[in-house]
Design a protein around this motif. Sequence first.
Motif, PDB file in Angstrom:
ATOM      1  N   GLY A  14       0.354   9.428   6.192  1.00  0.00           N
ATOM      2  CA  GLY A  14      -0.067   8.178   6.954  1.00  0.00           C
ATOM      3  C   GLY A  14       0.991   7.160   7.285  1.00  0.00           C
ATOM      4  N   PRO A  15       0.610   6.216   8.265  1.00  0.00           N
ATOM      5  CA  PRO A  15       1.594   5.476   8.997  1.00  0.00           C
ATOM      6  C   PRO A  15       2.551   4.569   7.888  1.00  0.00           C
ATOM      7  N   MET A  16       3.420   3.979   8.366  1.00  0.00           N
ATOM      8  CA  MET A  16       4.375   3.181   7.428  1.00  0.00           C
ATOM      9  C   MET A  16       3.675   2.228   6.837  1.00  0.00           C
ATOM     10  N   ALA A  17       3.725   1.955   5.524  1.00  0.00           N
ATOM     11  CA  ALA A  17       3.472   0.779   4.679  1.00  0.00           C
ATOM     12  C   ALA A  17       1.893   0.952   4.676  1.00  0.00           C
ATOM     13  N   SER A  18       1.197   2.148   5.032  1.00  0.00           N
ATOM     14  CA  SER A  18      -0.032   2.326   4.688  1.00  0.00           C
ATOM     15  C   SER A  18      -0.797   2.336   3.328  1.00  0.00           C
ATOM     16  N   GLY A  19       0.293   2.440   2.157  1.00  0.00           N
ATOM     17  CA  GLY A  19      -0.137   2.366   0.899  1.00  0.00           C
ATOM     18  C   GLY A  19       0.042   4.130   0.342  1.00  0.00           C
ATOM     19  N   LYS A  20       0.634   4.829   0.997  1.00  0.00           N
ATOM     20  CA  LYS A  20       0.993   6.403   0.469  1.00  0.00           C
ATOM     21  C   LYS A  20       1.700   6.255  -0.975  1.00  0.00           C
ATOM     22  N   SER A  21       2.861   5.364  -1.061  1.00  0.00           N
ATOM     23  CA  SER A  21       3.696   5.554  -2.022  1.00  0.00           C
ATOM     24  C   SER A  21       2.838   4.845  -3.331  1.00  0.00           C
ATOM     25  N   SER A  22       2.296   3.737  -3.068  1.00  0.00           N
ATOM     26  CA  SER A  22       1.776   2.802  -4.108  1.00  0.00           C
ATOM     27  C   SER A  22       0.358   3.269  -4.689  1.00  0.00           C
ATOM     28  N   ILE A  23      -0.440   3.900  -3.590  1.00  0.00           N
ATOM     29  CA  ILE A  23      -1.795   4.090  -4.016  1.00  0.00           C
ATOM     30  C   ILE A  23      -1.559   5.545  -4.510  1.00  0.00           C
ATOM     31  N   GLY A  24      -0.685   6.530  -3.856  1.00  0.00           N
ATOM     32  CA  GLY A  24      -0.471   7.716  -4.252  1.00  0.00           C
ATOM     33  C   GLY A  24      -0.035   7.747  -5.703  1.00  0.00           C
ATOM     34  N   GLY A 121       0.962  -8.332   7.909  1.00  0.00           N
ATOM     35  CA  GLY A 121       0.579  -9.544   7.098  1.00  0.00           C
ATOM     36  C   GLY A 121       0.778  -9.289   5.365  1.00  0.00           C
ATOM     37  N   ARG A 122       1.088  -8.213   5.194  1.00  0.00           N
ATOM     38  CA  ARG A 122       1.670  -7.874   3.615  1.00  0.00           C
ATOM     39  C   ARG A 122       2.659  -7.330   3.308  1.00  0.00           C
ATOM     40  N   SER A 123       3.509  -6.704   4.387  1.00  0.00           N
ATOM     41  CA  SER A 123       4.604  -5.994   3.791  1.00  0.00           C
ATOM     42  C   SER A 123       6.016  -6.581   4.162  1.00  0.00           C
ATOM     43  N   SER A 127      13.083  -2.586   5.100  1.00  0.00           N
ATOM     44  CA  SER A 127      13.619  -1.387   4.718  1.00  0.00           C
ATOM     45  C   SER A 127      13.467  -0.105   5.446  1.00  0.00           C
ATOM     46  N   ARG A 128      12.557  -0.382   6.437  1.00  0.00           N
ATOM     47  CA  ARG A 128      12.110   0.954   7.423  1.00  0.00           C
ATOM     48  C   ARG A 128      12.689   0.690   8.764  1.00  0.00           C
ATOM     49  N   PRO A 129      13.773   1.376   8.947  1.00  0.00           N
ATOM     50  CA  PRO A 129      14.707   1.325  10.053  1.00  0.00           C
ATOM     51  C   PRO A 129      13.794   1.333  11.307  1.00  0.00           C
ATOM     52  N   ASP A 158      -9.471   4.265   4.369  1.00  0.00           N
ATOM     53  CA  ASP A 158      -9.027   3.054   4.803  1.00  0.00           C
ATOM     54  C   ASP A 158      -8.536   2.128   3.822  1.00  0.00           C
ATOM     55  N   THR A 159      -7.028   1.719   4.063  1.00  0.00           N
ATOM     56  CA  THR A 159      -6.458   0.630   2.956  1.00  0.00           C
ATOM     57  C   THR A 159      -6.199  -0.588   3.627  1.00  0.00           C
ATOM     58  N   SER A 160      -6.873  -0.939   4.621  1.00  0.00           N
ATOM     59  CA  SER A 160      -6.782  -2.126   5.146  1.00  0.00           C
ATOM     60  C   SER A 160      -7.393  -3.288   4.620  1.00  0.00           C
ATOM     61  N   ARG A 161      -8.305  -3.285   3.694  1.00  0.00           N
ATOM     62  CA  ARG A 161      -9.074  -4.084   3.066  1.00  0.00           C
ATOM     63  C   ARG A 161      -9.044  -4.324   1.821  1.00  0.00           C
ATOM     64  N   LEU A 162      -9.463  -3.287   0.866  1.00  0.00           N
ATOM     65  CA  LEU A 162      -9.605  -3.337  -0.347  1.00  0.00           C
ATOM     66  C   LEU A 162      -8.452  -3.337  -1.116  1.00  0.00           C
ATOM     67  N   PRO A 163      -8.346  -3.602  -2.402  1.00  0.00           N
ATOM     68  CA  PRO A 163      -7.336  -3.682  -3.312  1.00  0.00           C
ATOM     69  C   PRO A 163      -7.063  -2.378  -3.763  1.00  0.00           C
ATOM     70  N   LYS A 164      -5.800  -2.165  -3.830  1.00  0.00           N
ATOM     71  CA  LYS A 164      -5.130  -0.970  -3.926  1.00  0.00           C
ATOM     72  C   LYS A 164      -5.761   0.086  -5.177  1.00  0.00           C
ATOM     73  N   ASP A 165      -6.149  -0.726  -6.148  1.00  0.00           N
ATOM     74  CA  ASP A 165      -6.633   0.036  -7.287  1.00  0.00           C
ATOM     75  C   ASP A 165      -8.038   0.649  -6.950  1.00  0.00           C
ATOM     76  N   GLN A 166      -8.913  -0.220  -6.223  1.00  0.00           N
ATOM     77  CA  GLN A 166     -10.268   0.391  -5.785  1.00  0.00           C
ATOM     78  C   GLN A 166     -10.019   1.326  -5.016  1.00  0.00           C
ATOM     79  N   ILE A 167      -8.989   1.668  -3.986  1.00  0.00           N
ATOM     80  CA  ILE A 167      -8.934   2.688  -3.074  1.00  0.00           C
ATOM     81  C   ILE A 167      -8.484   3.652  -3.879  1.00  0.00           C
ATOM     82  N   ALA A 168      -7.669   3.585  -4.930  1.00  0.00           N
ATOM     83  CA  ALA A 168      -7.182   4.752  -5.715  1.00  0.00           C
ATOM     84  C   ALA A 168      -8.292   5.400  -6.531  1.00  0.00           C
TER      85      ALA A 168
HETATM   86  N1  ADP Z   1      -4.654  -2.040   0.126  1.00  0.00           N
HETATM   87  C1  ADP Z   1      -3.749  -2.640  -0.166  1.00  0.00           C
HETATM   88  N2  ADP Z   1      -3.885  -3.844  -0.470  1.00  0.00           N
HETATM   89  C2  ADP Z   1      -2.659  -4.819  -0.671  1.00  0.00           C
HETATM   90  N3  ADP Z   1      -1.469  -4.194  -0.515  1.00  0.00           N
HETATM   91  C3  ADP Z   1      -1.349  -3.152  -0.098  1.00  0.00           C
HETATM   92  C4  ADP Z   1      -2.512  -2.000   0.080  1.00  0.00           C
HETATM   93  N4  ADP Z   1      -1.765  -0.883   0.560  1.00  0.00           N
HETATM   94  C5  ADP Z   1      -0.576  -1.253   0.596  1.00  0.00           C
HETATM   95  N5  ADP Z   1      -0.323  -2.396   0.137  1.00  0.00           N
HETATM   96  C6  ADP Z   1       1.317  -2.995   0.077  1.00  0.00           C
HETATM   97  O1  ADP Z   1       1.895  -2.526   1.065  1.00  0.00           O
HETATM   98  C7  ADP Z   1       3.155  -2.314   1.127  1.00  0.00           C
HETATM   99  C8  ADP Z   1       3.519  -0.730   1.428  1.00  0.00           C
HETATM  100  O2  ADP Z   1       2.905   0.099   0.656  1.00  0.00           O
HETATM  101  P1  ADP Z   1       3.464   1.441   0.337  1.00  0.00           P
HETATM  102  O3  ADP Z   1       2.815   1.875  -0.776  1.00  0.00           O
HETATM  103  O4  ADP Z   1       5.079   1.395   0.140  1.00  0.00           O
HETATM  104  O5  ADP Z   1       3.301   2.175   1.802  1.00  0.00           O
HETATM  105  P2  ADP Z   1       3.964   3.650   2.402  1.00  0.00           P
HETATM  106  O6  ADP Z   1       4.559   4.665   1.286  1.00  0.00           O
HETATM  107  O7  ADP Z   1       2.915   4.098   3.060  1.00  0.00           O
HETATM  108  O8  ADP Z   1       5.058   3.068   3.385  1.00  0.00           O
HETATM  109  C9  ADP Z   1       3.399  -2.471  -0.486  1.00  0.00           C
HETATM  110  O9  ADP Z   1       3.990  -3.756  -0.723  1.00  0.00           O
HETATM  111  C10 ADP Z   1       1.835  -2.266  -1.173  1.00  0.00           C
HETATM  112  O10 ADP Z   1       2.014  -2.951  -2.393  1.00  0.00           O
END
Ligand code: ADP
Length: 196
Positions: A14-24, A121-123, A127-129, A158-168
């Motif tokens: 998925g795209p940069m900062a979409s939550g791959k690392s934190s939700i994965g 809005g959130r990130s 660190s992403r060149p 979709d990771t744009s609205r819900l909390p990370k734990d709920q998406i996980a």
């Molecule tokens: N659903 C979400 N709700 C709130 N913050 C999120 C959500 N998904 C990702 N984030 C935040 O967005 C930032 C980028 O997430 P990250 O997991 O590093 O994305 P990626 O690995 O896709 O680049 C982190 O600060 C993360 O906590």
Amino acid sequence: MSASPITEPIVFIGPMASGKSSIGRRVAKQLGVPFVDSDKVFVAEHGVIADYFTSHGEQAFRDREADVVEALLLQSRADLASGQPSVIALGGGAIVSERTRANLADAHIVLVMTTEEAVLGRSNLSSRPLLANDPGAWSRILAERLPLYKQLASATFDTSRLPKDQIANSITAWVEAGCQPDESSTRRNGHDRINA
Ligand SMILES: Nc1ncnc2c1ncn2[C@@H]1O[C@H](COP(=O)(O)OP(=O)(O)O)[C@@H](O)[C@H]1O
Ligand SMILES: O=C(O)C1=C[C@@H](OP(=O)(O)O)[C@@H](O)[C@H](O)C1
Ligand SMILES: [Mg+2]
């Protein structure tokens, strides 16, 4: 996870900062399986990504990134052969490599999709060149890569609205139900739908 029904690597794209690392990472924890992030492995082997871009350029980064992903998928498939599944998060651009896309054949691929509004809005994007001096590049880059993401995805969340734990939780439930391709997956020839 004992007597796992999972027979292929579970890979987040998925795209940069979409939550791959934190939700994965959360999904792996919920499943009780190892988690590995290709960017972290890259940094351990080659140093900070932004510095690598500056000194070697993007194409060299893509080539070394493809090597990292290839090794991780090989290891994951070897571990599966002895009954141990794992979750892998890729960097957002890893799928531009044709070699990586070939290596992903048959993997269970989770596409995490979000919006520019949510990301900006959130990130902390510095660190992403590719975004450091041009946050608007996020949408342009996504537009270029979207066909590849869609082509590869088994299921889209979709990771744009819900909390990370709920998406996980939703993704873990999808894995535990056997990673069935969703209606948007070209593996199933359906039409667009987004979960969660
Ligand atoms: N659903 C979400 N709700 C709130 N913050 C999120 C959500 N998904 C990702 N984030 C935040 O967005 C930032 C980028 O997430 P990250 O997991 O590093 O994305 P990626 O690995 O896709 O680049 C982190 O600060 C993360 O906590
Ligand atoms: O999309 C990209 O081209 C990139 C995404 C980054 O990973 P995340 O998607 O985890 O931010 C990282 O690999 C590098 O900065 C390049
Ligand atoms: Mg990441």
